[in-house]
Design a protein around this motif. Sequence first.
Motif, PDB file in Angstrom:
ATOM      1  N   VAL A  74      -0.054   5.346   1.608  1.00 21.52           N
ATOM      2  CA  VAL A  74       1.434   4.828   1.634  1.00 21.52           C
ATOM      3  C   VAL A  74       2.510   6.135   1.678  1.00 21.52           C
ATOM      4  O   VAL A  74       3.112   6.241   0.595  1.00 21.52           O
ATOM      5  CB  VAL A  74       1.689   4.014   0.359  1.00 21.52           C
ATOM      6  CG1 VAL A  74       0.824   2.584   0.405  1.00 21.52           C
ATOM      7  CG2 VAL A  74       1.147   4.714  -1.150  1.00 21.52           C
ATOM      8  N   ASP A  79       6.379   2.030   2.418  1.00 27.27           N
ATOM      9  CA  ASP A  79       4.865   1.776   2.719  1.00 27.27           C
ATOM     10  C   ASP A  79       4.238   0.967   1.562  1.00 27.27           C
ATOM     11  O   ASP A  79       4.383   1.256   0.528  1.00 27.27           O
ATOM     12  CB  ASP A  79       4.214   2.830   3.321  1.00 27.27           C
ATOM     13  CG  ASP A  79       4.664   3.645   4.544  1.00 27.27           C
ATOM     14  OD1 ASP A  79       5.241   2.782   5.251  1.00 27.27           O
ATOM     15  OD2 ASP A  79       4.649   4.611   5.057  1.00 27.27           O
ATOM     16  N   ALA A  80       3.384   0.291   2.051  1.00 31.55           N
ATOM     17  CA  ALA A  80       2.370  -0.348   1.159  1.00 31.55           C
ATOM     18  C   ALA A  80       0.890  -0.527   1.781  1.00 31.55           C
ATOM     19  O   ALA A  80       0.792  -0.570   2.831  1.00 31.55           O
ATOM     20  CB  ALA A  80       2.743  -1.828   0.557  1.00 31.55           C
ATOM     21  N   PHE A  81      -0.075  -0.486   0.978  1.00 28.54           N
ATOM     22  CA  PHE A  81      -1.355  -0.850   1.449  1.00 28.54           C
ATOM     23  C   PHE A  81      -2.009  -1.894   0.611  1.00 28.54           C
ATOM     24  O   PHE A  81      -2.080  -1.857  -0.587  1.00 28.54           O
ATOM     25  CB  PHE A  81      -2.400   0.680   1.058  1.00 28.54           C
ATOM     26  CG  PHE A  81      -3.802   0.430   1.401  1.00 28.54           C
ATOM     27  CD1 PHE A  81      -4.071   0.702   2.735  1.00 28.54           C
ATOM     28  CD2 PHE A  81      -4.616   0.239   0.400  1.00 28.54           C
ATOM     29  CE1 PHE A  81      -5.378   0.370   3.153  1.00 28.54           C
ATOM     30  CE2 PHE A  81      -5.917   0.187   0.983  1.00 28.54           C
ATOM     31  CZ  PHE A  81      -6.455   0.095   2.199  1.00 28.54           C
ATOM     32  N   ARG A 120      -2.104  -4.714  -3.819  1.00 29.11           N
ATOM     33  CA  ARG A 120      -1.034  -4.246  -2.901  1.00 29.11           C
ATOM     34  C   ARG A 120      -0.811  -2.881  -3.766  1.00 29.11           C
ATOM     35  O   ARG A 120      -0.377  -2.980  -4.831  1.00 29.11           O
ATOM     36  CB  ARG A 120       0.078  -4.819  -2.592  1.00 29.11           C
ATOM     37  CG  ARG A 120       1.138  -4.074  -1.634  1.00 29.11           C
ATOM     38  CD  ARG A 120       2.027  -4.903  -1.289  1.00 29.11           C
ATOM     39  NE  ARG A 120       1.772  -5.634  -0.079  1.00 29.11           N
ATOM     40  CZ  ARG A 120       2.660  -6.126   0.790  1.00 29.11           C
ATOM     41  NH1 ARG A 120       3.851  -5.705   0.708  1.00 29.11           N
ATOM     42  NH2 ARG A 120       2.192  -6.627   1.916  1.00 29.11           N
ATOM     43  N   HIS A 122       1.806   0.406  -3.747  1.00 26.85           N
ATOM     44  CA  HIS A 122       3.188   0.973  -2.838  1.00 26.85           C
ATOM     45  C   HIS A 122       3.293   2.362  -3.321  1.00 26.85           C
ATOM     46  O   HIS A 122       2.831   2.815  -4.097  1.00 26.85           O
ATOM     47  CB  HIS A 122       4.270   0.160  -3.799  1.00 26.85           C
ATOM     48  CG  HIS A 122       4.149  -1.266  -3.564  1.00 26.85           C
ATOM     49  ND1 HIS A 122       4.702  -2.286  -2.733  1.00 26.85           N
ATOM     50  CD2 HIS A 122       3.531  -2.167  -4.607  1.00 26.85           C
ATOM     51  CE1 HIS A 122       4.221  -3.329  -2.883  1.00 26.85           C
ATOM     52  NE2 HIS A 122       3.613  -3.609  -4.025  1.00 26.85           N
ATOM     53  N   HIS A 123       4.145   2.915  -2.242  1.00 25.47           N
ATOM     54  CA  HIS A 123       4.540   4.113  -2.261  1.00 25.47           C
ATOM     55  C   HIS A 123       5.215   4.363  -3.729  1.00 25.47           C
ATOM     56  O   HIS A 123       5.894   3.787  -4.280  1.00 25.47           O
ATOM     57  CB  HIS A 123       5.580   4.377  -1.402  1.00 25.47           C
ATOM     58  CG  HIS A 123       6.209   5.970  -1.213  1.00 25.47           C
ATOM     59  ND1 HIS A 123       5.472   7.039  -0.794  1.00 25.47           N
ATOM     60  CD2 HIS A 123       7.280   6.324  -1.959  1.00 25.47           C
ATOM     61  CE1 HIS A 123       6.256   7.942  -1.131  1.00 25.47           C
ATOM     62  NE2 HIS A 123       7.353   7.538  -1.644  1.00 25.47           N
ATOM     63  N   HIS A 162       4.071   0.058  -9.077  1.00 29.49           N
ATOM     64  CA  HIS A 162       3.438   0.229  -7.766  1.00 29.49           C
ATOM     65  C   HIS A 162       2.340  -0.395  -7.468  1.00 29.49           C
ATOM     66  O   HIS A 162       1.769  -0.038  -6.251  1.00 29.49           O
ATOM     67  CB  HIS A 162       3.466   1.653  -7.643  1.00 29.49           C
ATOM     68  CG  HIS A 162       5.035   2.385  -7.646  1.00 29.49           C
ATOM     69  ND1 HIS A 162       5.190   3.094  -9.150  1.00 29.49           N
ATOM     70  CD2 HIS A 162       6.089   2.572  -7.112  1.00 29.49           C
ATOM     71  CE1 HIS A 162       6.448   3.546  -8.970  1.00 29.49           C
ATOM     72  NE2 HIS A 162       6.917   3.193  -7.798  1.00 29.49           N
TER      73      HIS A 162
END
Length: 183
Positions: A74, A79-81, A120, A122-123, A162
Amino acid sequence: MAAAPHGQGGDLMKMFEGPAEESIAESQRLAIAAGRNAFKELDKLMKAVGLYGFEHQGTQRFRGILHHAIQALVPGEDDAFEVVVGPYELTLHDQAVYQNAAPEKNFIYKFFQDGVRRLRFHHGLTEKELDDFVDVLLTNWDDPAYFEDDSVTVMWSKDFEHITYKVIESFRGQIAQIEGLAL
């Protein structure tokens, strides 16, 4: 016995498998590889914490490697994964990024059992959040202190900024959603 002709009952398992990795876009393939790497590092960190505790220098090294691997997933502010949680694996683009077929001591199975369907990252994920997340993963659910808790309530209590997750209300609700019925 002769094999069934193509399209006439061939390999039934192919119907249930995700797309072949070769057919996935390069950017998705890179994300899958980075995800596999991050979860491999998570596995190492969890083993180190189990053996040595959070404060051991080896554990700290694994924590730093994992934090770096997740930051690589990320890199940008927006961005997120996100991975899909199945009973025995986490997937990205229908490809496994982490697997564990044994339900005992398996956080994936526990998440799935408790209704978590997506995770998820997150950055901006902090090392504190990472430690708290690993703490959730290593929770001893047989401990009477957690008798009324599940993984969702424990994650909620950590107040992650996050790390987000999607949870179904119940398996009945999931069946209704799949069948398109209102129960």
